[in-house]
Motif scaffolding. Structure first.
Motif, PDB file in Angstrom:
ATOM      1  N   TYR A   1      70.341  -4.386  79.169  1.00  0.00           N
ATOM      2  CA  TYR A   1      69.364  -5.389  79.582  1.00  0.00           C
ATOM      3  C   TYR A   1      70.130  -6.544  80.213  1.00  0.00           C
ATOM      4  O   TYR A   1      71.258  -6.827  79.838  1.00  0.00           O
ATOM      5  CB  TYR A   1      68.574  -5.912  78.380  1.00  0.00           C
ATOM      6  CG  TYR A   1      67.760  -4.863  77.652  1.00  0.00           C
ATOM      7  CD1 TYR A   1      66.453  -4.596  77.995  1.00  0.00           C
ATOM      8  CD2 TYR A   1      68.330  -4.140  76.603  1.00  0.00           C
ATOM      9  CE1 TYR A   1      65.711  -3.638  77.334  1.00  0.00           C
ATOM     10  CE2 TYR A   1      67.595  -3.172  75.929  1.00  0.00           C
ATOM     11  CZ  TYR A   1      66.286  -2.923  76.286  1.00  0.00           C
ATOM     12  OH  TYR A   1      65.572  -1.971  75.627  1.00  0.00           O
TER      13      TYR A   1
ATOM     14  N   LYS B   1      66.919   8.335  85.298  1.00  0.00           N
ATOM     15  CA  LYS B   1      68.035   7.391  85.166  1.00  0.00           C
ATOM     16  C   LYS B   1      69.368   8.097  85.406  1.00  0.00           C
ATOM     17  O   LYS B   1      70.226   7.611  86.148  1.00  0.00           O
ATOM     18  CB  LYS B   1      68.021   6.757  83.782  1.00  0.00           C
ATOM     19  CG  LYS B   1      69.201   5.834  83.498  1.00  0.00           C
ATOM     20  CD  LYS B   1      69.045   5.194  82.141  1.00  0.00           C
ATOM     21  CE  LYS B   1      70.249   4.310  81.817  1.00  0.00           C
ATOM     22  NZ  LYS B   1      71.441   5.085  81.484  1.00  0.00           N
ATOM     23  N   HIS B   2      69.551   9.252  84.768  1.00  0.00           N
ATOM     24  CA  HIS B   2      70.804   9.987  84.925  1.00  0.00           C
ATOM     25  C   HIS B   2      71.001  10.453  86.365  1.00  0.00           C
ATOM     26  O   HIS B   2      72.120  10.453  86.879  1.00  0.00           O
ATOM     27  CB  HIS B   2      70.828  11.188  83.976  1.00  0.00           C
ATOM     28  CG  HIS B   2      70.941  10.798  82.537  1.00  0.00           C
ATOM     29  ND1 HIS B   2      70.568  11.630  81.508  1.00  0.00           N
ATOM     30  CD2 HIS B   2      71.380   9.655  81.949  1.00  0.00           C
ATOM     31  CE1 HIS B   2      70.773  11.019  80.356  1.00  0.00           C
ATOM     32  NE2 HIS B   2      71.255   9.831  80.601  1.00  0.00           N
TER      33      HIS B   2
ATOM     34  N   LEU C   1      65.191   4.337  75.541  1.00  0.00           N
ATOM     35  CA  LEU C   1      66.102   3.602  76.417  1.00  0.00           C
ATOM     36  C   LEU C   1      67.229   2.950  75.628  1.00  0.00           C
ATOM     37  O   LEU C   1      68.380   2.938  76.068  1.00  0.00           O
ATOM     38  CB  LEU C   1      65.323   2.555  77.218  1.00  0.00           C
ATOM     39  CG  LEU C   1      64.276   3.120  78.186  1.00  0.00           C
ATOM     40  CD1 LEU C   1      63.508   1.999  78.864  1.00  0.00           C
ATOM     41  CD2 LEU C   1      64.927   4.019  79.234  1.00  0.00           C
TER      42      LEU C   1
ATOM     43  N   LYS D   1      69.535  -2.876  85.346  1.00  0.00           N
ATOM     44  CA  LYS D   1      68.872  -2.234  84.205  1.00  0.00           C
ATOM     45  C   LYS D   1      69.162  -0.723  84.163  1.00  0.00           C
ATOM     46  O   LYS D   1      69.148  -0.111  83.102  1.00  0.00           O
ATOM     47  CB  LYS D   1      67.365  -2.488  84.245  1.00  0.00           C
ATOM     48  CG  LYS D   1      66.970  -3.880  83.773  1.00  0.00           C
ATOM     49  CD  LYS D   1      65.474  -4.017  83.661  1.00  0.00           C
ATOM     50  CE  LYS D   1      65.083  -5.336  83.017  1.00  0.00           C
ATOM     51  NZ  LYS D   1      65.482  -5.405  81.610  1.00  0.00           N
ATOM     52  N   LEU D   2      69.419  -0.145  85.323  1.00  0.00           N
ATOM     53  CA  LEU D   2      69.739   1.278  85.382  1.00  0.00           C
ATOM     54  C   LEU D   2      71.216   1.543  85.122  1.00  0.00           C
ATOM     55  O   LEU D   2      71.643   2.686  85.044  1.00  0.00           O
ATOM     56  CB  LEU D   2      69.350   1.843  86.750  1.00  0.00           C
ATOM     57  CG  LEU D   2      67.850   1.937  87.036  1.00  0.00           C
ATOM     58  CD1 LEU D   2      67.606   2.239  88.510  1.00  0.00           C
ATOM     59  CD2 LEU D   2      67.205   3.002  86.163  1.00  0.00           C
ATOM     60  N   GLY D   3      71.986   0.454  84.975  1.00  0.00           N
ATOM     61  CA  GLY D   3      73.412   0.617  84.708  1.00  0.00           C
ATOM     62  C   GLY D   3      74.261   0.704  85.965  1.00  0.00           C
ATOM     63  O   GLY D   3      75.420   1.101  85.911  1.00  0.00           O
TER      64      GLY D   3
ATOM     65  N   LEU E   1      70.791   1.912  77.583  1.00  0.00           N
ATOM     66  CA  LEU E   1      70.380   1.157  78.761  1.00  0.00           C
ATOM     67  C   LEU E   1      70.662  -0.323  78.558  1.00  0.00           C
ATOM     68  O   LEU E   1      70.226  -0.911  77.583  1.00  0.00           O
ATOM     69  CB  LEU E   1      68.892   1.363  79.022  1.00  0.00           C
ATOM     70  CG  LEU E   1      68.366   0.644  80.270  1.00  0.00           C
ATOM     71  CD1 LEU E   1      68.804   1.392  81.526  1.00  0.00           C
ATOM     72  CD2 LEU E   1      66.857   0.527  80.240  1.00  0.00           C
TER      73      LEU E   1
ATOM     74  N   LEU F   1      64.678   9.379  81.184  1.00  0.00           N
ATOM     75  CA  LEU F   1      66.115   9.621  81.026  1.00  0.00           C
ATOM     76  C   LEU F   1      66.678  10.443  82.184  1.00  0.00           C
ATOM     77  O   LEU F   1      67.757  10.151  82.705  1.00  0.00           O
ATOM     78  CB  LEU F   1      66.377  10.347  79.703  1.00  0.00           C
ATOM     79  CG  LEU F   1      66.463   9.474  78.447  1.00  0.00           C
ATOM     80  CD1 LEU F   1      66.695  10.357  77.230  1.00  0.00           C
ATOM     81  CD2 LEU F   1      67.590   8.453  78.576  1.00  0.00           C
TER      82      LEU F   1
ATOM     83  N   LYS G   1      73.048  -5.201  75.123  1.00  0.00           N
ATOM     84  CA  LYS G   1      72.755  -3.825  74.725  1.00  0.00           C
ATOM     85  C   LYS G   1      72.435  -3.770  73.240  1.00  0.00           C
ATOM     86  O   LYS G   1      73.034  -4.497  72.446  1.00  0.00           O
ATOM     87  CB  LYS G   1      73.955  -2.909  74.991  1.00  0.00           C
ATOM     88  CG  LYS G   1      74.143  -2.473  76.416  1.00  0.00           C
ATOM     89  CD  LYS G   1      75.257  -1.450  76.496  1.00  0.00           C
ATOM     90  CE  LYS G   1      75.450  -0.934  77.911  1.00  0.00           C
ATOM     91  NZ  LYS G   1      76.501   0.125  77.957  1.00  0.00           N
TER      92      LYS G   1
END
Length: 240
Positions: free
Chosen positions: A236, A30-31, A229, A56-58, A234, A27, A74
């Motif tokens: 997909y 990712k952030h 996730l 995938k990481l946005g 997160l 997390l 999602k």
């Protein structure tokens, strides 16, 4: 000096005892990546050969992030007072299983389950995944549920009450139909990418003998990662 050395030794021992939570690490990474993207310190060039990973990481780059044939999927948290039940079935060359997971409005696990299935029919495994999920919810008093499955055939069966044409699954379908009126429920489809948790437990069930319930205390390591996730929202990418 001796006291300082002792204090330093105690501090070192405390640091050594700290257990690293891999889900928290994921997390935070990712952030951090998202934050760097927002302030333009990460650009499309860093994802030149892995735009799918960026999605995938946005992180989405204009005109390049997702092919117009792809779809963002999602897993969404249920709204109170509902719980969400995701179920699935899995059939391999020599084994079959079913599984599912129930989560609350915060995305936290209430329970999960997995079991083996004596079948080579995918629909049978899917039905068993739903049946055991409903039974487990009923036994624990969770009567407000959003049911999500990735098999459209299940939704068609229960929306149309069409089980006369399924002789092999007649009794399983009848049992599910007997249970459903006791719930305040919705029944919806989710693409398999968003049903990753249930898919994991269904595949786990195909490797088991019998049936097992899971709580947060004994969740498999991989399942914890998928759940974290999903909880974080997160996305997909569904490649069509």
């Amino acid at each position: 000096m001796a006291k300082r050395r002792e204090e330093r030794a105690r501090n070192d021992a405390k640091h050594n005892d700290i257990k690293i939570d891999p889900n928290l690490v994921i997390l935070k990474v990712k952030h951090k990546i998202l934050s760097l993207s927002v302030v333009k310190l990460i650009s499309e060039n860093q994802f030149k050969h892995c735009l799918h990973l960026a999605g995938k990481l946005g992180i989405f780059f204009e005109n390049t992030s997702v092919n117009h044939h792809d779809r963002i999927v999602k897993w969404l948290k249920p709204s109170p007072p509902f719980f969400k039940l995701n179920s699935d079935g899995s059939v391999g060359n020599s084994s079959a299983g079913f599984g599912g997971i129930v989560r609350n409005c915060l995305g936290n696990v209430v329970f999960a389950y997995a079991g083996s299935a004596n079948t080579s029919n995918v629909l049978t495994a899917e039905l068993l995944g739903l049946l055991y999920g409903l039974i487990s919810c009923s036994e624990r008093g969770f009567l407000n549920i959003n049911i999500e499955v990735d098999a459209n055939s299940l939704i068609q069966i229960f929306n149309r009450r069409d089980f006369m044409g399924n002789p092999c699954n007649f009794y399983t379908i009848r049992r599910i139909n007997q249970l459903l009126p006791s719930f305040n429920y919705t029944f919806s489809h989710i693409y398999r990418e968003g049903n990753a948790c249930a898919d994991f437990f269904a595949k786990l069930g195909s490797q088991m003998i019998g049936f097992q319930l899971f709580t947060e205390a004994n969740l498999p390591f991989i399942a914890k990662g998928i759940i974290t996730l999903d909880k974080a929202g997160l996305p997909y990418i569904r490649i069509r």
